[in-house]
Design a protein around this motif. Structure first.
Motif, mmCIF file in Angstrom:
data_model
loop_
_atom_site.group_PDB
_atom_site.id
_atom_site.type_symbol
_atom_site.label_atom_id
_atom_site.label_comp_id
_atom_site.label_asym_id
_atom_site.label_seq_id
_atom_site.Cartn_x
_atom_site.Cartn_y
_atom_site.Cartn_z
ATOM 1 N N HIS A 184 -9.607 -12.397 1.845
ATOM 2 C CA HIS A 184 -10.592 -13.172 2.601
ATOM 3 C C HIS A 184 -9.948 -14.515 2.972
ATOM 4 C CE1 HIS A 184 -15.134 -13.698 3.392
ATOM 5 N NE2 HIS A 184 -14.540 -14.743 3.904
ATOM 6 N N PHE A 185 -9.087 -14.470 3.950
ATOM 7 C CA PHE A 185 -8.484 -15.637 4.628
ATOM 8 C C PHE A 185 -7.393 -16.410 3.882
ATOM 9 C CE2 PHE A 185 -12.768 -16.489 7.057
ATOM 10 C CZ PHE A 185 -12.555 -15.379 7.850
ATOM 11 N N TRP A 202 -25.011 -13.884 4.125
ATOM 12 C CA TRP A 202 -24.087 -15.001 3.906
ATOM 13 C C TRP A 202 -24.904 -16.273 3.878
ATOM 14 C CZ3 TRP A 202 -19.082 -15.034 2.492
ATOM 15 C CH2 TRP A 202 -18.524 -16.319 2.327
ATOM 16 N N GLN A 211 -14.109 -20.050 -1.481
ATOM 17 C CA GLN A 211 -15.270 -20.839 -1.105
ATOM 18 C C GLN A 211 -16.161 -21.197 -2.292
ATOM 19 O OE1 GLN A 211 -15.870 -18.009 2.471
ATOM 20 N NE2 GLN A 211 -16.797 -19.906 3.160
ATOM 21 N N TYR A 259 -22.972 -12.963 13.514
ATOM 22 C CA TYR A 259 -23.547 -14.306 13.546
ATOM 23 C C TYR A 259 -24.215 -14.666 14.868
ATOM 24 C CZ TYR A 259 -21.625 -15.184 8.973
ATOM 25 O OH TYR A 259 -21.381 -15.113 7.633
ATOM 26 N N HIS A 268 -15.905 -8.658 11.995
ATOM 27 C CA HIS A 268 -16.754 -9.673 12.623
ATOM 28 C C HIS A 268 -16.927 -9.291 14.087
ATOM 29 C CE1 HIS A 268 -18.103 -14.030 12.964
ATOM 30 N NE2 HIS A 268 -18.157 -13.574 14.209
ATOM 31 N N ASN A 316 -11.206 -9.108 5.226
ATOM 32 C CA ASN A 316 -12.316 -9.731 5.927
ATOM 33 C C ASN A 316 -11.891 -10.191 7.320
ATOM 34 O OD1 ASN A 316 -15.096 -10.969 5.807
ATOM 35 N ND2 ASN A 316 -13.893 -12.811 6.231
ATOM 36 N N GLU A 317 -12.550 -9.697 8.326
ATOM 37 C CA GLU A 317 -12.478 -10.219 9.696
ATOM 38 C C GLU A 317 -11.068 -10.484 10.225
ATOM 39 O OE1 GLU A 317 -14.868 -13.795 9.634
ATOM 40 O OE2 GLU A 317 -16.727 -12.655 9.606
ATOM 41 N N GLU A 328 -17.215 -24.356 3.252
ATOM 42 C CA GLU A 328 -17.191 -23.627 4.519
ATOM 43 C C GLU A 328 -15.927 -23.975 5.322
ATOM 44 O OE1 GLU A 328 -18.568 -21.039 5.805
ATOM 45 O OE2 GLU A 328 -17.617 -21.385 7.739
ATOM 46 N N TRP A 329 -14.761 -23.637 4.770
ATOM 47 C CA TRP A 329 -13.487 -23.783 5.471
ATOM 48 C C TRP A 329 -13.363 -25.182 6.085
ATOM 49 C CZ3 TRP A 329 -11.209 -20.151 3.060
ATOM 50 C CH2 TRP A 329 -11.863 -18.947 2.812
ATOM 51 N N ASN A 380 -20.000 -8.004 10.108
ATOM 52 C CA ASN A 380 -20.363 -9.426 9.956
ATOM 53 C C ASN A 380 -20.877 -9.887 11.318
ATOM 54 O OD1 ASN A 380 -19.112 -9.102 7.492
ATOM 55 N ND2 ASN A 380 -17.587 -10.709 7.795
ATOM 56 N N GLU A 426 -22.032 -9.360 6.263
ATOM 57 C CA GLU A 426 -22.419 -10.774 6.377
ATOM 58 C C GLU A 426 -23.377 -10.939 7.545
ATOM 59 O OE1 GLU A 426 -19.291 -13.715 6.837
ATOM 60 O OE2 GLU A 426 -18.050 -12.744 5.321
ATOM 61 N N PHE A 435 -24.870 -22.712 3.971
ATOM 62 C CA PHE A 435 -25.324 -21.341 4.270
ATOM 63 C C PHE A 435 -26.128 -20.702 3.134
ATOM 64 C CE2 PHE A 435 -23.178 -19.835 8.158
ATOM 65 C CZ PHE A 435 -22.302 -20.881 8.414
HETATM 66 C C1 FCB Z 1 -17.502 -15.727 8.266
HETATM 67 C C2 FCB Z 1 -16.567 -15.793 7.077
HETATM 68 C C3 FCB Z 1 -17.201 -16.446 5.861
HETATM 69 C C4 FCB Z 1 -18.008 -17.671 6.235
HETATM 70 C C5 FCB Z 1 -18.976 -17.346 7.347
HETATM 71 C C6 FCB Z 1 -19.830 -18.502 7.766
HETATM 72 O O1 FCB Z 1 -16.765 -15.563 9.444
HETATM 73 O O2 FCB Z 1 -16.173 -14.497 6.706
HETATM 74 O O3 FCB Z 1 -16.177 -16.755 4.948
HETATM 75 O O4 FCB Z 1 -17.156 -18.693 6.581
HETATM 76 O O5 FCB Z 1 -18.269 -16.876 8.465
#
Ligand code: FCB
Length: 445
Positions: A121-122, A381, A25, A285, A222, A165-166, A388-389, A283, A343, A397
């Motif tokens: 991380h993804f 984050w 990222q 959100y 997450h 990660n997640e 952002e993917w 993490n 996060e 962010f």
């Molecule tokens: C999380 C991801 C991170 C970013 C945030 C917004 O799920 O770990 O890479 O994309 O969301």
């Protein structure tokens, strides 16, 4: 009442104040990976951008962001290494990439910032994706080897590791919802990927401790809240519980008791997984409401939607719900481990909601800490607007705003507030008045 400028909600000594980033990222100049290949297909990324430049960390611009992090009082930063860069072909290691990561880690340390390094991380190297990536059981051992190599190369500069990660988000987006590469829609593959990642986490945890006994190792989970729309409806409650079980509970319980529950496996206990984290990484959100709905068998009869009339971040990103952070921290207390919020944050392109978000979420963390929950740090984050993917740069962010044309960085209002919070070691009364007056009566004087 606390004197002016002194925190009313004061955080403990030694608290880690930081933010989080991920290699793909922010780095730019991507290596051959599944993501880089996929995002170049027209139409895949919402705003038509790719991670080709990202925040240009690989070209050296990390230094500017780290200077700003230091000016905000950061004493911690979560970043990741890119497997595709370090091992561009199976078994071949790029020494220059290792050197570059060492340079970045030294730059952190010289600014008094303690790194937490995430190993996955993804993003997968292309050679790995071609072999099925995380759907292939052999990737568990490949990841273990990768981990060993990274720890041998960077261990003298890193003490805090985050293996993966997640797992739930990665598997759901890539293998169930088909939103991310490789765009699959398979329930069984989704849970196979999560199972492989959990076991890989366990082996990586053991490998890191073999090489570096004093290291602290965990993973970033997450957790999303699923609340019954009608709390007095047994069907809504059951539907919400089912979502929680599949998305949260499966991944959360495994590194504690070592058990892979259905549909991961038939309650198989994996010895290496038992007690395989030194901290719990959260993490957080948002949350969804869940209503029982016979027309949604694919969603286990749960229709999900954002709480009507709530405060929202950008379209489609859901409710802003700080209470959820408090509730999840309380839930994590049972594991008896230190907790890091690895996060939390929100997409907020003009930085209008982020200052309030910071204050309300820190207040939620403080409430949990005051009740004895061992929360040891925050990694917001994110440090800087980044790729952002699937959204590209359409969802921002950062505590630092990035002009993607010029590469110019600007500290946002929330970034300045972050610095004030760190200096005060918490939230002052003036901050509450300004950003979250509704919390004032609730705060014990
Ligand atoms: C999380 C991801 C991170 C970013 C945030 C917004 O799920 O770990 O890479 O994309 O969301």
């Amino acid at each position: 009442m606390a004197p002016d400028g002194e925190a009313l909600l004061r955080f403990p000594e030694g608290f880690l104040w930081g933010s989080a980033t991920a290699a793909h990222q922010v780095e730019g100049q991507p290596a051959q990976s599944d993501w880089w290949t996929w995002e170049q297909i027209p139409g895949k990324i919402r705003d038509g951008n790719t991670a080709e430049r990202a925040c240009e960390w690989w070209a050296g611009r990390y230094a500017q962001d780290l200077d700003l992090a230091q000016s905000m009082g950061h004493n911690a930063l979560r970043l990741s290494v890119d497997w595709a860069r370090l091992e561009p072909q199976e078994g071949q290691w790029d020494q220059s990439a290792i050197e570059r990561y060492r340079e970045i880690l030294r730059a952190l340390r010289s600014r008094g910032i303690e790194p937490m390094v995430t190993l996955f991380h993804f993003v997968s190297p292309l050679w790995l994706a071609d072999k099925g990536g995380w759907t292939d059981e052999a990737t568990i051992r490949r990841f273990e080897k990768f981990t060993e190599r990274v720890v041998e190369s960077l261990g003298d500069l890193v003490n805090l590791w985050c293996t993966i990660n997640e797992p739930n988000v990665y598997a759901t987006y890539s293998y169930l919802l088909g939103i991310w590469p490789p765009e699959k829609h398979s329930f069984t593959t989704t849970f196979r990927v999560i199972r492989h990642q959990l076991v890989a986490h366990a082996l990586a945890y053991r490998a890191i401790h073999r090489l570096q006994p004093e290291a602290r190792v965990g993973l970033a989970q997450h957790l999303h809240l699923f609340d019954p729309w009608r709390p007095d409806s047994a069907l809504d409650r059951a539907a919400a519980r089912a979502q929680d079980y599949l998305f949260n509970e499966l991944v959360l319980s495994a590194p504690a008791d070592g058990i892979l529950r259905p549909p991961l496996a038939m309650n198989v206990k994996v010895p290496e997984l038992v007690d395989s984290q030194d901290y719990v990484g959260l993490n957080y959100y948002s949350r969804d409401m869940v209503a029982f709905d016979l027309r949604q068998p694919g969603m286990l009869f749960g229709r999900r939607f954002a709480m009507p009339g709530a405060e929202y971040s950008m379209d489609g990103w859901g409710e802003i719900y700080p209470e959820g952070l408090y509730r999840l921290l309380k839930r994590l207390e049972r594991y008896g481990k230190p907790i890091y919020v690895t996060e939390t944050g929100l997409p907020d392109n003009d930085d209008s909601k982020r200052p309030r978000f910071l204050v309300t979420h820190l207040a939620a963390m403080h409430r949990a800490i005051a009740q004895g929950v061992p929360v040891k740090g925050l990694y917001f984050w994110s440090l800087v607007d980044n790729f952002e993917w699937k959204e590209g740069f359409a969802a921002r962010f950062g505590l630092i705003a990035l002009d993607i044309t010029t590469g110019q960085r600007t500290l946002t209002a929330s970034g300045r507030l972050f610095g004030e919070i760190v200096r005060a070691r918490g939230i002052t009364e003036a901050m509450l008045h300004r950003y979250a007056p509704e919390l004032i009566e609730k705060t014990p004087a």
